[in-house]
Design an enzyme around this catalytic site. Structure first.
Site, mmCIF file in Angstrom:
data_model
loop_
_atom_site.group_PDB
_atom_site.id
_atom_site.type_symbol
_atom_site.label_atom_id
_atom_site.label_comp_id
_atom_site.label_asym_id
_atom_site.label_seq_id
_atom_site.Cartn_x
_atom_site.Cartn_y
_atom_site.Cartn_z
ATOM 1 N N GLY A 91 -4.557 5.699 0.795
ATOM 2 C CA GLY A 91 -3.566 5.336 0.345
ATOM 3 C C GLY A 91 -2.158 6.131 0.098
ATOM 4 O O GLY A 91 -1.940 7.349 0.889
ATOM 5 N N MET A 117 -2.294 9.264 -1.814
ATOM 6 C CA MET A 117 -2.635 10.513 -1.861
ATOM 7 C C MET A 117 -2.529 10.802 -0.614
ATOM 8 O O MET A 117 -2.146 12.042 -0.319
ATOM 9 C CB MET A 117 -3.576 10.884 -2.703
ATOM 10 N N GLY A 118 -2.459 9.896 0.756
ATOM 11 C CA GLY A 118 -2.549 10.540 2.503
ATOM 12 C C GLY A 118 -3.677 9.829 2.744
ATOM 13 O O GLY A 118 -4.843 9.084 1.810
ATOM 14 N N LYS A 132 -8.981 15.180 2.644
ATOM 15 C CA LYS A 132 -7.707 14.303 2.119
ATOM 16 C C LYS A 132 -6.177 15.268 2.899
ATOM 17 O O LYS A 132 -6.214 15.607 2.543
ATOM 18 C CB LYS A 132 -7.591 13.653 0.873
ATOM 19 N N ASP A 173 -5.232 8.701 -12.795
ATOM 20 C CA ASP A 173 -5.159 7.109 -12.660
ATOM 21 C C ASP A 173 -6.527 6.649 -11.602
ATOM 22 O O ASP A 173 -6.940 6.557 -10.642
ATOM 23 C CB ASP A 173 -4.217 7.838 -11.006
#
Length: 904
Positions: free
Chosen positions: A18, A20-21, A38, A131
């Site tokens: 996503g 964020m990585g 992540k 989020d």
């Protein structure tokens, strides 16, 4: 990256990716457990400043522990790859689960409850998710819910609030830093944008109520299987978010009415009208799941109704008449006639009463005191603020559409009614007054430096607490000399008496005693006591450390946020039986030991819900009042103090979740560091002149004293002085600490000079003042200012030479709360009791002090908060803790039929 190793983590599978990585399944070869890794995008980690800030934010997130939150274990780096190590959440994510369609109502509520619990824990720690969406919620096979990626959206944003190319990103999406510009182009953005709040969509600042919005949208989607807001393009979607209302008719028919109301409250466009605290939603979900919640609906306007049950007997009262009138107007139906046995009667009705447009209800748990019902049950009086004007009394007849303001009551707080419901008693700082309930001349009744409640008897006697220390007094309703009624404990166990309540017999009264030992710890003395006007005796009748009301042969009080009713025999003057629960989440201010509720015999019950404290924001002002900026995130700031180097501050947070600890914050980097640790309760921090030490008061395991601790080096705190002392300031040469204490009698206060040389004894500067607050030493070390009350004159800024000579000068012409010296020593800036900030220009010479003039600077809401709220930087800027009014629910809940629960 499969089968590769990052540090001691072996990557075994890819879980997803996503903004964020990329996310991988990995094995922690050191601890032998599976984790989620992540990997952060290179475009993000290439920005060294941004990466450093991310690591600082991640340290805060790593401290967040809750069963419904996936824990962030660590931030790592290996071979140039930056990554997060997180708890592996078993099960599928909610987004996948929703692909199968809507979720049954009961299952939805169980999932929503766990999400709400996670949000509540994070919000209490000052962390906003930003989020929240189905992809960030996992459902384990055993039913446990975990929320992922708390706070990472904020952690990954850049200094401007966006990590995107603004030329390629639609307006408002810069506040969703989990999304990249490429994802925007690919249309992937629609997945996250669907849960954006209107303020995010418009590019405005966000707070915890942004999460409340997403929670409401998520709840609607679980029940319907469709997104609450949608659009073919991002622009269409954002337009829907800012324009459309959720279609509650599309919810399943078996959706409880209160859940419909919860969704509506969460998804209101105006942030001040939205659900303010997710904890309120959590309580509602628990009640619905337990089968305790009743049906309800909201009506727009000044009165909103909920929860009504009907019967076929009796008459409709004044409240039902008012309710039907409003409902008739809103729903467009003819009003039913009142009276006659054939008309159905509402046995229980809950009403939310809002102040008039433009009027803010001053928080009832603090200085203002709670809204109060008139003895005849027909009117509510409360303290409100009309625009920029001072707080005044507002009276709302319950059969009229709006409240009226009583002119001449500026600065009023802690209201109480006359027994005939014709007049209102109230306090200002320094005095107690009365005013007709319909408006009219204000009559002075008695001096009261810092009143703590009054009660008006049928014989014209008024019982009142004139100060936050000491005992109760009585005075005639026409004024005159006040007579002492109770005597607080002595030096071994000083106590304070407050919130008197005259009982119907007119001969006895109840009141709250707050006791402490000389070390400052609460004692078993604290509780509700019975007193006698004729005999002067007193005895404890209830352990409740709360204001108490008598109604329907019960004593009402708040314990742990729950409004309770304890049976009370008015003849034997004893409590009996078991206490009943009347309401949950009732506002209670721990500082004043006061709950926000009121009730009368044969009348309704009113209360306010929510937290007893409101958050504040640290704002920089110039001396003309212009806001120059803010410091950090909103919090429960108390006693902010600026370091001599102008680069750091120390403050106390009153957030119950933080345990009353001190924090320091770097003003250049924004990084915050805990300075003291629970369970010790620290307060009153002051910097040493070189900025290398901080002195503070602290209670640890019941022992109270003044401690000194270095700001660097990690050395433990050192006990400087034992007893009930609060540091106030440091002499410029660093040799003397100024501290205040309670006097030996427990009434008033003393001011001390504490030499820092080992073995030196403290000396008393000022003795047995009725009140003593906020002493500060001048920049040249020759003068001490303090806010104090003497001879029942109220609080004023006064100045004395140091060392003391017996001379004294009064600076403020009106009553004041706190004051600071200008850095040059040529002036004193002080806050009046109404929150007006003023400057006194001064002239000094050897042994001589002169006030040249006083001028107004600006106004603020300082009076709403506890502790010190004002400090001045070496460059002359003012740092002020300003209450966030939007944290407060300004409505009053009124409930009829509440007495039916007393017999259950």
């Amino acid at each position: 990256m499969i089968d590769t190793t990052l540090s001691h983590f072996r990557i075994t599978a890819k879980l997803g990716e996503g903004g964020m990585g990329e996310v991988y399944l990995a094995e922690d070869t050191t601890l032998g457990r599976q984790v989620a890794i992540k990997v952060l995008p290179k475009s993000f980690t290439a920005d060294s400043e941004r990466l450093a800030r991310f690591k600082r934010e991640a340290r805060v997130l790593a401290a967040l522990e809750h069963p419904n939150i996936a824990t962030l274990y660590e931030v790592g780096e290996a071979d140039g790859v930056h990554f997060l190590v997180m708890q592996l959440a078993d099960g599928e994510d909610l987004a996948t689960h929703l692909q199968l369609g809507p979720i049954p109502v009961h299952e939805t509520l169980e999932i929503a409850l766990q999400i709400a619990q996670a949000l509540e824990a994070a919000h209490d720690s000052g962390i906003v998710h930003r989020d929240l969406k189905p992809a960030n919620v996992t459902l384990a096979p055993d039913g446990q819910v975990k929320v992922l990626d708390f706070g990472l959206a904020k952690a990954m944003e850049n200094g401007s609030g966006s990590d995107q190319d603004s030329s390629q990103t639609p307006p408002g999406l810069s506040l969703s830093p989990t999304l990249t510009a490429q994802m925007t182009q690919d249309g992937v953005l629609l997945g996250t944008a669907a849960y954006m709040s209107p303020e995010q969509a418009r590019g405005k600042p966000v707070d915890r109520r942004t999460d409340n919005w997403a929670f409401g949208a998520l709840l609607w989607e679980m029940l319907t299987g469709e997104r609450c807001f949608s659009g073919e393009t991002v622009t269409d979607l954002l337009s829907s978010i800012t324009r459309d209302e959720p279609d509650l008719d599309r919810l399943p028919a078996d959706t409880p009415p209160r859940i419909r109301e919860l969704i509506s409250r969460c998804t209101r466009k105006e942030i001040s009208q939205r659900l303010q605290h997710i904890g309120d939603g959590r309580v509602l979900l628990e009640e619905v799941l337990a089968g305790k919640a009743s049906a309800g609906f909201q009506v727009p306007g000044d009165i909103a109704f909920a929860a009504a049950s009907a019967s076929k007997s009796g008459r409709l009262g004044w409240l039902i008449a008012a309710g039907l009138a409003v409902l008739a107007g809103v729903l467009g139906i003819a009003q039913l006639p009142i009276g006659g046995p054939e008309v159905p009667t509402v046995q229980s009705l809950t009403v939310s009463i809002n102040p008039p447009e433009g009027v803010r209800l001053v928080p009832g748990g603090g200085l203002a005191g709670p809204p109060v019902l008139s003895p005849d049950g027909q009117q509510i009086a409360y303290v409100g603020r009309d625009g920029a004007s001072k707080q005044s009394i507002f009276v709302r007849p319950l059969d009229e559409p709006e409240a009226r303001k009583l002119e001449g009551t500026e600065g009023a707080h802690r209201l109480f009614w006359s027994p005939d419901s014709q007049s209102i008693g109230f306090f200002t700082v320094g005095a107690m007054h009365r005013v007709p309930a319909v408006g009219g001349p204000v009559v002075h009744l008695a001096d009261a430096p810092d009143g703590r409640g009054g009660s008006w008897g049928a014989d014209g006697t008024i019982l009142f607490a004139p100060n936050y220390t000491g005992g109760l007094f009585r005075v005639s309703e026409d004024g005159g000399a006040a007579t002492p009624m109770t005597e607080p404990g002595g030096s071994d166990a000083p106590s304070t008496h407050r919130y008197p309540l005259l009982l119907p017999d007119g001969k006895h009264f109840l009141f709250l005693v707050r006791g402490r030992t000389v070390s400052g710890a609460d004692t078993e003395v604290s509780g509700t006591y019975l007193g006698s006007i004729e005999k002067g005796e007193m005895r404890k009748v209830l352990d409740a450390v709360s204001n108490v009301l008598y109604a329907h042969e019960h004593l009402l009080f708040v314990r742990d946020g729950i409004l309770m009713a304890q049976p009370f025999d008015p003849e034997q003057l004893e409590v009996e039986g078991e206490a009943k629960i009347l309401a949950h989440n009732v506002r209670f201010d721990l500082r004043f030991s006061r709950g926000v509720f009121s009730a009368v015999d044969n009348g309704p019950l009113i209360y306010q819900q929510g937290e007893g404290l409101s958050r504040s924001e640290l704002r920089w002002h110039d001396q003309e009042g212009k806001v120059l900026g803010t410091v950090g995130e909103p919090d429960y700031y108390v006693d902010p103090r600026i370091a001599p180097d102008n680069r750091r501050i120390v403050f106390r947070t009153a957030n119950p979740a933080a345990g009353g600890t001190l924090w320091t914050q770097n003003l250049e980097t924004g990084f915050r560091t805990r300075f003291t640790f629970p369970p010790a309760d620290a307060y009153g921090p002051v910097w040493s002149p070189d900025g290398r030490h901080i002195a503070f008061g602290m209670v640890d395991d019941g022992e109270r004293g003044v401690y000194v601790k270095a700001t660097v080096g990690g050395t433990p705190e050192e006990l400087l002085l034992e007893g009930y002392f609060t540091p106030q300031g440091w002499s410029p040469d660093g040799k003397v600490l100024i501290a205040r204490s309670a006097s030996e009698t427990g009434v008033g206060g003393d001011l001390w000079a504490v030499p820092l040389d080992k073995g030196a004894e403290p000396t008393k500067i000022a003795h047995n003042l009725e009140q003593l607050r906020y002493a500060r030493m001048s920049p040249d070390g020759r003068w001490i200012l303090h806010c104090s009350a003497e001879a029942s004159t109220g609080l004023y800024v006064r100045v004395e030479p140091f060392p003391p000579t017996g001379s004294k000068w009064q600076v403020s012409t009106g009553q004041a709360m706190e004051a600071v010296w200008t850095p040059e020593g040529d002036g004193i800036i002080f806050a009046s009791i109404d929150g007006d900030v003023k400057r006194a220009d001064i002239r000094t010479s050897e042994g001589s002090f002169e006030v040249v003039g006083i001028r107004d600077l600006f106004s603020t809401d300082l009076a709403q908060l506890e502790g010190e709220r004002l400090d001045i930087a070496p460059d002359g800027r003012l740092l002020i803790s300003v209450p966030l009014d939007h944290d407060i629910d300004h409505s009053i809940t009124l409930e009829t039929g509440w007495t039916s629960r007393l017999s259950q």
